[in-house]
Design an enzyme around this catalytic site. Structure first.
Site, PDB file in Angstrom:
ATOM      1  N   TYR A 124      38.753  36.465  36.749  1.00 22.87           N
ATOM      2  CA  TYR A 124      38.890  37.913  36.561  1.00 22.87           C
ATOM      3  C   TYR A 124      39.773  38.254  35.365  1.00 22.87           C
ATOM      4  O   TYR A 124      40.039  39.423  35.114  1.00 22.87           O
ATOM      5  CB  TYR A 124      39.493  38.551  37.814  1.00 22.87           C
ATOM      6  CG  TYR A 124      38.489  38.739  38.924  1.00 22.87           C
ATOM      7  CD1 TYR A 124      37.732  37.675  39.370  1.00 22.87           C
ATOM      8  CD2 TYR A 124      38.311  39.967  39.516  1.00 22.87           C
ATOM      9  CE1 TYR A 124      36.807  37.829  40.380  1.00 22.87           C
ATOM     10  CE2 TYR A 124      37.389  40.134  40.530  1.00 22.87           C
ATOM     11  CZ  TYR A 124      36.643  39.063  40.955  1.00 22.87           C
ATOM     12  OH  TYR A 124      35.734  39.234  41.960  1.00 22.87           O
ATOM     13  N   LYS A 191      39.536  25.191  45.857  1.00 20.65           N
ATOM     14  CA  LYS A 191      38.402  24.273  45.730  1.00 20.65           C
ATOM     15  C   LYS A 191      38.870  23.134  44.828  1.00 20.65           C
ATOM     16  O   LYS A 191      38.253  22.809  43.796  1.00 20.65           O
ATOM     17  CB  LYS A 191      37.200  25.044  45.129  1.00 20.65           C
ATOM     18  CG  LYS A 191      35.917  24.285  45.132  1.00 20.65           C
ATOM     19  CD  LYS A 191      35.178  24.307  46.449  1.00 20.65           C
ATOM     20  CE  LYS A 191      33.971  23.416  46.402  1.00 20.65           C
ATOM     21  NZ  LYS A 191      33.266  23.274  47.675  1.00 20.65           N
ATOM     22  N   ASP A 224      35.043  26.922  51.080  1.00 20.12           N
ATOM     23  CA  ASP A 224      33.799  27.008  51.865  1.00 20.12           C
ATOM     24  C   ASP A 224      34.070  26.703  53.344  1.00 20.12           C
ATOM     25  O   ASP A 224      33.602  27.420  54.242  1.00 20.12           O
ATOM     26  CB  ASP A 224      32.689  26.114  51.291  1.00 20.12           C
ATOM     27  CG  ASP A 224      33.204  24.785  50.752  1.00 20.12           C
ATOM     28  OD1 ASP A 224      34.423  24.550  50.822  1.00 20.12           O
ATOM     29  OD2 ASP A 224      32.391  23.969  50.278  1.00 20.12           O
TER      30      ASP A 224
END
Ligand code: NAI
Length: 361
Positions: A124, A191, A224
């Site tokens: 972002y 992640k 996830d």
């Protein structure tokens, strides 16, 4: 003591839900002096920018603002007002509590978790290159020279900066928040198994900061697996701290666990300034029709009252919202639909606010 607050109604459903919020806050006993300032699509026509400099100045001067949602025009080159505010005031922590409310229509009960999202870095940051940008060819050369696998010709590139400083301050914020709110666990979401450099840095810093807070449990989860855990049993989670992109996605997921976007409040906090707002957008599909649910905006105002030290008024507002939802006779269409499968018998934005004010009394 009276508090000066900037009120930015925004556009779409913004004016309706901020009017409802203001009436509830005024009835709560807290003394707020509202300074109304403009932002949104209409300002582009009037002054050529969705975020006029006077609005920015007022927020800088008063340090506390509450806003309605603002439409981000697609394809005009104008930056999102929210992103601009976050960058202008370095509002690095986006805090979104997700707590089950009576009659919220959710299939989950007893959800009580808080998302702490880093607001200034990651994908972002706005560092992007179109496929034909000359920088892409230069990047391709750099990648090749570094011995890493080259990317396909014609690729567009977004850059994901994650810094040690940015990671440390957001994780520290999450632990301080946990301590101040008697929470027991912080989960760092990442992640790092794939993005070893960026998310690996975030995770390393999270572990270092966690070691300074032995009174609060710490765990880390791959994003996830974390999403699966959240929809299987959200009661296992307490405070979650995430880099920007995962934080954006997981906070909407968590809003879905407690009745949807109309129920989820939020705050953007910096060292010198705080901007409070509901999680949802300007909902153009229902704007101007007295259909919007103002719960998220009213609960955002309760967070603002806490921030201003008006904790009693904040607690009264939360209790009145809870009582109104528990009573179930004056709820907006989104809640009624989730509860019964039909919007029949729902009330409008203003009538919901009236019911909350009655419970305040
Ligand atoms: P949205 O959140 O505005 O709407 C998604 C769906 O949820 C719509 O069906 C809408 O009717 C419903 N909804 C949202 N808030 C509701 C409420 N309070 N009560 C009842 N139903 C509600 O998301 P969308 O459509 O993706 O975005 C619309 C515009 O809002 C876009 O221009 C977007 O950029 C902007 N936006 C602004 C934000 C802000 O100012 N904080 C945040 C997110 C989006």
């Amino acid at each position: 003591m009276a508090h000066d607050v900037v009120l930015i109604p925004g556009d779409g459903i913004g004016p309706e839900i901020t009017t409802a919020m203001r009436r509830v806050v005024d009835a709560s006993g807290a003394q707020i002096v509202w300074h109304v300032a403009e932002a949104g699509a209409a300002q582009i026509e009037c002054v050529g920018t969705p975020l006029p400099p006077e609005t920015l100045e007022l927020v800088r001067e008063l340090g506390v603002a509450i806003k309605g949602p603002v439409t981000t025009p697609v394809g005009t080159g104008f930056r999102s007002v929210n992103v601009a505010l976050r960058q202008a005031f370095d509002l690095y922590a986006c805090v979104r509590p997700c707590r089950s409310l009576p009659g919220d229509g959710s299939r989950f009960r007893d959800v009580d978790l808080v998302i702490v999202r880093e607001n200034t870095e990651d994908l972002y940051a706005g560092i992007e290159f179109a496929p034909d940008a000359p920088e892409v060819a230069e990047l391709a050369r750099l990648v090749e020279a570094s011995g890493q696998r080259p990317f396909r010709a014609g690729s567009a590139i977004s850059v994901k900066p994650i810094s040690e400083e940015g990671s440390r301050r957001i994780v520290t914020y999450a632990f301080e928040y946990a301590r101040a709110h008697c929470r027991r666990k912080v989960t760092a979401v990442h992640k790092a198994n794939i993005m070893k450099a960026t998310d690996g840095l975030f995770l390393r810093v999270a572990r270092e900061v966690a070691a300074l807070y032995p009174d609060i449990a710490f765990e880390d989860k791959i994003v996830d697996a974390c999403c699966m855990g959240l929809v299987q049993d959200p009661t296992r989670f307490d405070v979650l701290v995430l880099p920007n992109l995962y934080g954006d996605i997981v906070s909407d997921l968590c809003a879905g666990l407690v009745g949807g976007l109309g129920m989820a409040p939020g705050a953007n906090i910096g060292a010198d300034c705080a901007v409070f707002e509901a999680t949802h957008g300007s909902a153009p599909d229902i704007a101007g029709r007295d259909l919007a649910n103002p719960t998220a905006e009213i609960l955002s105002a309760a967070m603002m009252l806490d921030h201003l030290g008006e904790t009693e008024a904040a607690a009264r507002v939360r209790a009145a919202v809870t009582a109104t939802l528990a009573e179930g006779t004056s709820v907006t269409a989104d809640v009624r639909l989730a509860q019964t499968g039909s919007a029949e018998g729902a009330v409008g934005t203003a009538a919901f606010a009236n019911a909350v004010i009655t419970h305040l009394a």
